[in-house]
Design an enzyme around this catalytic site. Structure first.
Site, PDB file in Angstrom:
ATOM      1  N   PRO A  84      -0.476   9.260  -0.159  1.00  0.00           N
ATOM      2  CG  PRO A  84       0.122  10.032  -2.266  1.00  0.00           C
ATOM      3  CD  PRO A  84       0.664   9.268  -1.089  1.00  0.00           C
ATOM      4  CD  GLU A  85      -4.274   5.743   3.095  1.00  0.00           C
ATOM      5  OE1 GLU A  85      -5.430   5.399   3.375  1.00  0.00           O
ATOM      6  OE2 GLU A  85      -3.281   5.385   3.757  1.00  0.00           O
TER       7      GLU A  85
ATOM      8  CE  LYS B  72      -5.618   3.990  -2.234  1.00  0.00           C
ATOM      9  NZ  LYS B  72      -4.614   2.978  -1.864  1.00  0.00           N
TER      10      LYS B  72
ATOM     11  NE  ARG C 237      -0.415  -2.150  -0.129  1.00  0.00           N
ATOM     12  CZ  ARG C 237      -1.069  -1.227  -0.798  1.00  0.00           C
ATOM     13  NH1 ARG C 237      -1.361  -0.091  -0.227  1.00  0.00           N
ATOM     14  NH2 ARG C 237      -1.437  -1.433  -2.050  1.00  0.00           N
TER      15      ARG C 237
END
Length: 276
Positions: free
Chosen positions: A2-3, A51, A250
């Site tokens: 999800p972005e 978001k 990340r």
């Protein structure tokens, strides 16, 4: 993952299914709000903010949710079998006489007064897909700390809201710089181009079922998830290394030939999923 584009799509599905309809079922499966009953209230709208998802409900209430890495809202016709994960992963159920929205694995779920929405989203920068989008303000915030690595600055939702790890990697590739380049070292032309490019990438993907940043039919990404595979432009193997954002590392992808700037030694491992 999800972005901003994915959250925009989720909001659209939820708004279409629920807005203007009275809730006939309400089940919030988090301890703090487990006794809250929203049945009999009309859903006014579902709005994305970066978001975050804001489901506004009659009586001045807002159900605030965030998908993080694995969260999802699924919409089902009444009588349709739910599919989105095991029952114990369900965090919210909102139903009408026609459809039911089910929230799976939602790490953030809170019921608050609509007047208090700023408490949970007021810190966010301009929303790339929102009516408040302001490229000049976004650029000002990105450049506020010139020593900060570009990748970290892009992920900071206080600068601009909606970019996650996928778009971070792809934006840096399109700008021809590594994610570790200090923001202040961006060539002036690249810096001025950044907000518009970021907004365009999210906008063209908000209605697509499969995210694509290349414009090519069978190659969705230039570098993301392509560690060890040839760069689509120069054929140099794409590299992978971790990059921190102040809270977690990340996996970050880049082409050592097409992208200039500092970079750590690459790590040898296959692509793994990460929060966006």
């Amino acid at each position: 993952m999800p972005e901003g584009d994915t959250v925009w799509q989720a909001a659209k599905r939820l708004h279409t299914a629920l807005a203007g309809r009275v809730l006939t079922r309400s089940d919030l499966r988090v301890p703090k709000f487990a006794t809250a009953d929203l049945t009999g209230r009309t859903v006014l709208d579902v709005t994305p903010r970066g978001k975050h998802l804001l489901t506004r409900i009659e009586g001045g209430l807002t159900l605030h949710s965030h998908l993080r890495m694995d969260g999802a809202w699924k919409v089902f016709e009444n009588g349709q079998r739910w599919s989105g994960g095991p029952t114990h992963q369900i965090r919210a159920v909102l139903g009408t006489t026609e459809r039911t929205a089910v929230g799976y694995r939602l790490p953030v779920l809170a019921l608050l007064r609509t007047a208090e929405e700023q408490d949970v989203v007021g810190h966010l920068g301009p929303d790339l897909l929102g009516p408040d989008w302001d490229p000049d303000l976004a650029l000002t915030r990105l450049l506020a700390d010139p020593t900060r690595p570009l990748g970290e600055a892009l992920l900071d939702q206080r600068n601009l809201a909606g970019i996650g790890n996928v778009f971070k990697c792809e934006l840096c590739f399109l700008l021809k710089v590594t994610p570790w380049l200090p923001v202040g070292d961006l060539p002036p032309g690249h810096a001025a181009q950044l907000p518009e490019l970021a907004q365009r990438l999210l906008e063209v993907n908000r209605d697509r079922p499969d995210r694509n940043t290349t414009g090519l039919p069978r190659q969705n990404f230039f570098v993301y998830g392509r560690a060890g595979r040839p760069c689509l432009r120069c054929r140099t193997p794409v590299r992978l290394a971790d990059q921190g954002d102040g809270a977690r590392e990340r996996p970050t992808y880049w082409c050592p030939t097409c992208q200039t700037g500092p970079a750590p030694a690459p790590v040898r491992r296959s692509h793994r999923r990460t929060a966006s």
